[in-house]
Write a protein that holds these residues in place. Structure first.
Motif, PDB file in Angstrom:
ATOM      1  N   VAL A   1      -6.428   5.634  -3.447  1.00 30.17           N
ATOM      2  CA  VAL A   1      -5.445   4.656  -2.976  1.00 30.17           C
ATOM      3  C   VAL A   1      -4.407   4.443  -4.071  1.00 30.17           C
ATOM      4  O   VAL A   1      -4.747   4.241  -5.241  1.00 30.17           O
ATOM      5  CB  VAL A   1      -6.121   3.317  -2.631  1.00 30.17           C
ATOM      6  CG1 VAL A   1      -5.080   2.295  -2.194  1.00 30.17           C
ATOM      7  CG2 VAL A   1      -7.167   3.534  -1.550  1.00 30.17           C
TER       8      VAL A   1
ATOM      9  N   GLU B   1      -1.326   2.753  -6.342  1.00 29.53           N
ATOM     10  CA  GLU B   1      -1.163   1.416  -6.917  1.00 29.53           C
ATOM     11  C   GLU B   1       0.233   0.857  -6.655  1.00 29.53           C
ATOM     12  O   GLU B   1       0.388  -0.330  -6.396  1.00 29.53           O
ATOM     13  CB  GLU B   1      -1.433   1.476  -8.422  1.00 29.53           C
ATOM     14  CG  GLU B   1      -2.866   1.865  -8.752  1.00 29.53           C
ATOM     15  CD  GLU B   1      -3.117   1.891 -10.247  1.00 29.53           C
ATOM     16  OE1 GLU B   1      -2.215   1.465 -11.011  1.00 29.53           O
ATOM     17  OE2 GLU B   1      -4.206   2.337 -10.652  1.00 29.53           O
TER      18      GLU B   1
ATOM     19  N   GLU C   1       3.416   4.555  -3.453  1.00 28.60           N
ATOM     20  CA  GLU C   1       2.176   5.329  -3.374  1.00 28.60           C
ATOM     21  C   GLU C   1       1.305   4.839  -2.215  1.00 28.60           C
ATOM     22  O   GLU C   1       0.667   5.632  -1.527  1.00 28.60           O
ATOM     23  CB  GLU C   1       1.416   5.231  -4.689  1.00 28.60           C
ATOM     24  CG  GLU C   1       2.054   6.031  -5.825  1.00 28.60           C
ATOM     25  CD  GLU C   1       1.331   5.831  -7.136  1.00 28.60           C
ATOM     26  OE1 GLU C   1       0.371   5.019  -7.174  1.00 28.60           O
ATOM     27  OE2 GLU C   1       1.718   6.470  -8.139  1.00 28.60           O
ATOM     28  N   LYS C   2       1.306   3.533  -1.998  1.00 29.18           N
ATOM     29  CA  LYS C   2       0.530   2.985  -0.882  1.00 29.18           C
ATOM     30  C   LYS C   2       1.109   3.426   0.463  1.00 29.18           C
ATOM     31  O   LYS C   2       0.364   3.700   1.411  1.00 29.18           O
ATOM     32  CB  LYS C   2       0.502   1.457  -0.966  1.00 29.18           C
ATOM     33  CG  LYS C   2      -0.341   0.947  -2.131  1.00 29.18           C
ATOM     34  CD  LYS C   2      -0.308  -0.575  -2.220  1.00 29.18           C
ATOM     35  CE  LYS C   2      -1.152  -1.061  -3.402  1.00 29.18           C
ATOM     36  NZ  LYS C   2      -1.103  -2.536  -3.546  1.00 29.18           N
TER      37      LYS C   2
ATOM     38  N   HIS D   1       0.080   7.060   0.844  1.00 34.03           N
ATOM     39  CA  HIS D   1      -1.355   7.114   1.151  1.00 34.03           C
ATOM     40  C   HIS D   1      -1.623   6.779   2.609  1.00 34.03           C
ATOM     41  O   HIS D   1      -2.387   7.470   3.301  1.00 34.03           O
ATOM     42  CB  HIS D   1      -2.097   6.144   0.230  1.00 34.03           C
ATOM     43  CG  HIS D   1      -3.574   6.078   0.505  1.00 34.03           C
ATOM     44  ND1 HIS D   1      -4.120   5.180   1.398  1.00 34.03           N
ATOM     45  CD2 HIS D   1      -4.605   6.815   0.034  1.00 34.03           C
ATOM     46  CE1 HIS D   1      -5.418   5.342   1.450  1.00 34.03           C
ATOM     47  NE2 HIS D   1      -5.750   6.330   0.636  1.00 34.03           N
ATOM     48  N   GLN D   2      -0.997   5.717   3.097  1.00 33.89           N
ATOM     49  CA  GLN D   2      -1.216   5.282   4.471  1.00 33.89           C
ATOM     50  C   GLN D   2      -0.711   6.315   5.470  1.00 33.89           C
ATOM     51  O   GLN D   2      -1.388   6.626   6.455  1.00 33.89           O
ATOM     52  CB  GLN D   2      -0.519   3.933   4.712  1.00 33.89           C
ATOM     53  CG  GLN D   2      -0.754   3.344   6.091  1.00 33.89           C
ATOM     54  CD  GLN D   2      -2.205   3.036   6.368  1.00 33.89           C
ATOM     55  OE1 GLN D   2      -2.982   2.734   5.445  1.00 33.89           O
ATOM     56  NE2 GLN D   2      -2.616   3.131   7.635  1.00 33.89           N
TER      57      GLN D   2
END
Length: 328
Positions: free
Chosen positions: A75, A77, A81-82, A85-86
């Motif tokens: 995951v 930070e 990036e989130k 990731h999602q």
């Protein structure tokens, strides 16, 4: 990864160096500012910036390395990036769902085709009985030949759909070559009689360890090709030992294959452009034989001289290779 990281942030790096250059320039033209002090600040700033880049590189690339090199993505930070990731998590789930749907669809199509092939075999068997009762030898021979063509095409299609799952279905055991070869020759008997083709068989090696039904299919494709392109001459079948491997050699004296075609004979659907055979080729026989041979750790080697014939060597794996495959 380092080069990519620096390239991604080249505008920020350039901007920092631009600001420090302005500082040095101002210190140089302004006598009220000590140039040596400005140079000291420049040095401290650059060293701090380099340390900051190293810190950010380790922190940020940990996420991207998990994207590139790991099956499980960590995951992120930072907010971006989130988001990545999602999005990747959702796309992965969608992809797996699509694959599952496609596999289910392919399985259904395969089952429907297999059921259709088996249904077709029933009237085909009835036709065989009717043909056997025909008294006119010429008509009987012609009908037998056409019946055999349909039978072989259905057999190819049936095995083609099974190949993807054959590794789950392998039974490695000792197989006697003689009855297996005789059975395949018997299947082609009407065709051989029609073309005036015989067989000479010399089996120095009598048994091999392999999967009987799949090897029978390979031999069927090789014999079918040999009969299709032979011209009133016996087909020679031999087995012998070669450096610890059993070799089954099938040699015909038919049309042969041109050198320009040899590298492509195992390609799916490939047929020679100048194929003038009375039996139109589908380009599937050698392709399927090769596909089946690979999971069995077998090799198929073809040598041919155009106008003189073709020799096919089917090499079985060494006994130790078979033991590693199945523990026989």
């Amino acid at each position: 990864m380092i080069k990519t990281f620096l390239n991604e942030r080249r505008s920020w790096i350039g901007f920092i160096f631009f600001l420090q250059s302005i500082l040095l320039f101002i210190a140089y033209i302004d006598s009220m500012i000590s140039f040596s002090s400005a140079l000291y600040i420049f040095f401290i700033s650059i060293v701090s910036f380099i340390l900051f880049l190293i810190f950010r590189y380790k922190k940020e690339t940990r996420f991207y390395k998990s994207v590139l090199l790991s099956s499980e993505m960590i995951v992120g930070e930072s907010p971006f990036e989130k988001i990545v990731h999602q999005q990747m998590k959702e796309q992965k789930k969608q992809l797996l769902d699509d694959i599952s749907i496609m596999q289910t669809k392919l399985e259904k199509e395969k089952d429907e085709l297999m059921a259709w092939v088996h249904e077709v075999k029933i009237p085909l068997s009835t036709m065989r009985l009717i043909i056997d009762r025909i008294e006119d030898d010429e008509v009987k021979s012609q009908l037998s030949y056409e019946w055999l063509r349909i039978h072989l095409l259905l057999d190819q299609q049936l095995h083609y759909k099974r190949i993807r799952f054959m590794e789950n279905d392998l039974i490695m055991e000792k197989i006697a070559l003689k009855p297996l070869i005789h059975q395949e020759i018997k299947e082609l008997q009407s065709w051989c009689i029609h073309k005036g083709i015989g067989f000479t068989i010399d089996l120095q090696v009598k048994e091999v360890v392999t999967d009987g039904k799949w090897v029978a299919f390979i031999i069927r494709q090789l014999l079918t090709n040999a009969v299709k392109y032979s011209r009133h001459a016996d087909i020679e079948i031999e087995s012998f030992d070669e450096n610890g491997k059993t070799v089954l050699k099938i040699k015909d004296y038919g049309r042969g294959i041109k050198q320009k075609d040899l590298p492509r004979i195992f390609e799916k659907g490939y047929t020679s452009a100048d194929n003038q055979s009375a039996s139109p080729a589908t380009g599937m026989g050698l392709y399927l034989a090769k596909r089946v041979a690979e999971p069995l750790k077998m090799e198929i080697d073809v040598q041919s001289e155009y106008g003189k014939g073709t020799t096919v060597r089917l090499r079985f794996p060494r006994k130790n290779d078979i033991v590693r495959m199945s523990g026989v």
